[in-house]
Enzyme design. Sequence first.
Site, PDB file in Angstrom:
ATOM      1  N   GLY A  13      -2.950  -2.504  -5.629  1.00  0.00           N
ATOM      2  CA  GLY A  13      -2.641  -1.856  -6.895  1.00  0.00           C
ATOM      3  C   GLY A  13      -3.129  -2.663  -8.100  1.00  0.00           C
ATOM      4  O   GLY A  13      -4.171  -3.332  -8.044  1.00  0.00           O
ATOM      5  N   ILE A  14      -2.356  -2.618  -9.163  1.00  0.00           N
ATOM      6  CA  ILE A  14      -2.719  -3.315 -10.400  1.00  0.00           C
ATOM      7  C   ILE A  14      -2.873  -4.808 -10.126  1.00  0.00           C
ATOM      8  O   ILE A  14      -3.784  -5.471 -10.627  1.00  0.00           O
ATOM      9  CB  ILE A  14      -1.640  -3.070 -11.482  1.00  0.00           C
ATOM     10  N   ALA A  83       4.749  -8.049  -9.709  1.00  0.00           N
ATOM     11  CA  ALA A  83       5.437  -7.308  -8.639  1.00  0.00           C
ATOM     12  C   ALA A  83       6.510  -6.411  -9.235  1.00  0.00           C
ATOM     13  O   ALA A  83       7.267  -6.826 -10.115  1.00  0.00           O
ATOM     14  CB  ALA A  83       6.063  -8.279  -7.642  1.00  0.00           C
ATOM     15  N   GLY A  84       6.563  -5.188  -8.771  1.00  0.00           N
ATOM     16  CA  GLY A  84       7.577  -4.276  -9.297  1.00  0.00           C
ATOM     17  C   GLY A  84       7.762  -3.089  -8.383  1.00  0.00           C
ATOM     18  O   GLY A  84       6.907  -2.784  -7.548  1.00  0.00           O
ATOM     19  N   ASP A  88      13.622   5.872  -8.535  1.00  0.00           N
ATOM     20  CA  ASP A  88      13.948   6.830  -9.595  1.00  0.00           C
ATOM     21  C   ASP A  88      15.093   7.775  -9.221  1.00  0.00           C
ATOM     22  O   ASP A  88      15.141   8.295  -8.108  1.00  0.00           O
ATOM     23  CB  ASP A  88      12.714   7.684  -9.926  1.00  0.00           C
ATOM     24  N   GLY A 143      15.106   9.943 -15.714  1.00  0.00           N
ATOM     25  CA  GLY A 143      15.222   9.566 -14.301  1.00  0.00           C
ATOM     26  C   GLY A 143      14.862   8.121 -14.011  1.00  0.00           C
ATOM     27  O   GLY A 143      14.737   7.728 -12.853  1.00  0.00           O
ATOM     28  N   TYR A 147      14.644   1.477 -14.197  1.00  0.00           N
ATOM     29  CA  TYR A 147      13.283   0.940 -14.416  1.00  0.00           C
ATOM     30  C   TYR A 147      13.031   0.668 -15.900  1.00  0.00           C
ATOM     31  O   TYR A 147      12.497  -0.378 -16.279  1.00  0.00           O
ATOM     32  CB  TYR A 147      12.277   1.951 -13.866  1.00  0.00           C
ATOM     33  N   PRO A 177       1.597  -1.366 -19.369  1.00  0.00           N
ATOM     34  CA  PRO A 177       0.635  -0.354 -18.934  1.00  0.00           C
ATOM     35  C   PRO A 177       1.203   1.053 -19.091  1.00  0.00           C
ATOM     36  O   PRO A 177       2.412   1.255 -18.962  1.00  0.00           O
ATOM     37  CB  PRO A 177       0.425  -0.655 -17.438  1.00  0.00           C
TER      38      PRO A 177
HETATM   39  P1  NDP Z   1       2.204  -0.993  -6.245  1.00  0.00           P
HETATM   40  O1  NDP Z   1       3.409  -0.319  -5.684  1.00  0.00           O
HETATM   41  O2  NDP Z   1       0.870  -0.391  -6.000  1.00  0.00           O
HETATM   42  O3  NDP Z   1       2.161  -2.550  -5.747  1.00  0.00           O
HETATM   43  C1  NDP Z   1       3.306  -3.331  -5.916  1.00  0.00           C
HETATM   44  C2  NDP Z   1       3.030  -4.753  -5.479  1.00  0.00           C
HETATM   45  O4  NDP Z   1       4.229  -5.512  -5.681  1.00  0.00           O
HETATM   46  C3  NDP Z   1       2.718  -4.861  -3.988  1.00  0.00           C
HETATM   47  O5  NDP Z   1       1.819  -5.939  -3.776  1.00  0.00           O
HETATM   48  C4  NDP Z   1       4.080  -5.180  -3.369  1.00  0.00           C
HETATM   49  O6  NDP Z   1       3.988  -5.876  -2.127  1.00  0.00           O
HETATM   50  C5  NDP Z   1       4.658  -6.082  -4.448  1.00  0.00           C
HETATM   51  N1  NDP Z   1       6.121  -6.145  -4.403  1.00  0.00           N
HETATM   52  C6  NDP Z   1       7.007  -5.125  -4.562  1.00  0.00           C
HETATM   53  N2  NDP Z   1       8.268  -5.570  -4.406  1.00  0.00           N
HETATM   54  C7  NDP Z   1       8.180  -6.902  -4.162  1.00  0.00           C
HETATM   55  C8  NDP Z   1       9.128  -7.924  -3.883  1.00  0.00           C
HETATM   56  N3  NDP Z   1      10.451  -7.683  -3.843  1.00  0.00           N
HETATM   57  N4  NDP Z   1       8.671  -9.180  -3.649  1.00  0.00           N
HETATM   58  C9  NDP Z   1       7.353  -9.446  -3.669  1.00  0.00           C
HETATM   59  N5  NDP Z   1       6.409  -8.523  -3.935  1.00  0.00           N
HETATM   60  C10 NDP Z   1       6.818  -7.273  -4.170  1.00  0.00           C
HETATM   61  O7  NDP Z   1       2.504  -1.150  -7.799  1.00  0.00           O
HETATM   62  P2  NDP Z   1       1.507  -1.004  -9.053  1.00  0.00           P
HETATM   63  O8  NDP Z   1       0.281  -1.753  -8.797  1.00  0.00           O
HETATM   64  O9  NDP Z   1       1.438   0.433  -9.409  1.00  0.00           O
HETATM   65  O10 NDP Z   1       2.384  -1.712 -10.187  1.00  0.00           O
HETATM   66  C11 NDP Z   1       2.254  -3.099 -10.487  1.00  0.00           C
HETATM   67  C12 NDP Z   1       3.147  -3.414 -11.669  1.00  0.00           C
HETATM   68  O11 NDP Z   1       2.761  -2.617 -12.787  1.00  0.00           O
HETATM   69  C13 NDP Z   1       4.623  -3.125 -11.419  1.00  0.00           C
HETATM   70  O12 NDP Z   1       5.410  -4.097 -12.071  1.00  0.00           O
HETATM   71  C14 NDP Z   1       4.820  -1.779 -12.079  1.00  0.00           C
HETATM   72  O13 NDP Z   1       6.150  -1.559 -12.450  1.00  0.00           O
HETATM   73  C15 NDP Z   1       3.887  -1.913 -13.274  1.00  0.00           C
HETATM   74  N6  NDP Z   1       3.456  -0.649 -13.844  1.00  0.00           N
HETATM   75  C16 NDP Z   1       2.759   0.255 -13.078  1.00  0.00           C
HETATM   76  C17 NDP Z   1       2.319   1.426 -13.645  1.00  0.00           C
HETATM   77  C18 NDP Z   1       1.520   2.415 -12.880  1.00  0.00           C
HETATM   78  O14 NDP Z   1       1.227   3.465 -13.449  1.00  0.00           O
HETATM   79  N7  NDP Z   1       1.119   2.166 -11.650  1.00  0.00           N
HETATM   80  C19 NDP Z   1       2.622   1.759 -15.035  1.00  0.00           C
HETATM   81  C20 NDP Z   1       3.351   0.733 -15.749  1.00  0.00           C
HETATM   82  C21 NDP Z   1       3.746  -0.415 -15.148  1.00  0.00           C
HETATM   83  P3  NDP Z   1       3.658  -5.043  -0.759  1.00  0.00           P
HETATM   84  O15 NDP Z   1       2.192  -4.686  -0.851  1.00  0.00           O
HETATM   85  O16 NDP Z   1       3.968  -6.011   0.322  1.00  0.00           O
HETATM   86  O17 NDP Z   1       4.547  -3.835  -0.765  1.00  0.00           O
END
Ligand code: NDP
Length: 240
Positions: A13-14, A83-84, A88, A143, A147, A177
Amino acid sequence: MARVALVTGGTRGIGAGISKALLAQGRTVVASYAGNDAAASAFSQETGCKVYKFDVADFDACRAAIAKIEAEVGPIEILVNNAGITRDATMKRLTREMWDAVIDTNLGSCYNLCKLVWDGMNARKFGRIVNIGSVNGQAGQYGQVNYAAAKSGIHGFTKALAQEGARGGITVNAIAPGYVDTDMVRAVPQDVLEKIIGRIPVGRLGHVEDIARGVAFLTADDASFITGSTLSINGGQHMY
Ligand code: NDP
């Protein structure tokens, strides 16, 4: 020697986009993840970056992981808290577990990791921290009470910590973002997504590279006068 950057959730992801942008900038990048071994291994093979599996919401796990990374790779000089998760639900259905999971993973993780790299950054008089917030932390979202609270908290956390780091050569910034084309957003029902895209002036979802370029900018060695700021990268969806 190349500075070491830790990108949490940096394997897909991001986060993967951020990891690649920092690599291109000449950083030594390590990426963390939670449990998706297949994605982490594919990312590691593609980029050559070391990957570490630990739960960013668990302080003791973070402490052990940071000690391991610093012993194996070197002191962490750049930290990207990316990480996030989302869980919802409207208030009617929002359980305490969903609240805790989102607050602990998105916001608690910022405390955990900043706390663990802070003394080292202060001792070396250099640090770059970027926390990934969200447009939904700025504007709120139906919802997403949990978050939006976590992401809004990140924006306050960033401004407060920036004041503490300013004299020590540590900058702390956030990126908010908008909707970016990743697994998190692909989970949104298609009809809802089309309505969301209709409200983005640029007329498309963001790409991970759109966010990554902001992180590369904020973590550059010569970005020392930019601290406590929130950079909105959202295609004009919300101007804040
Ligand atoms: P993804 O769900 O695609 O990827 C999330 C990443 O975070 C994965 O590598 C996952 O690991 C890791 N992760 C999740 N939980 C944990 C944890 N408890 N400990 C360690 N690692 C963890 O997310 P995005 O790329 O979409 O989002 C990245 C960030 O950007 C987040 O903070 C999100 O809230 C924020 N964001 C995203 C938006 C969007 O439109 N996509 C918009 C605004 C903000 P694993 O691969 O092992 O699951």
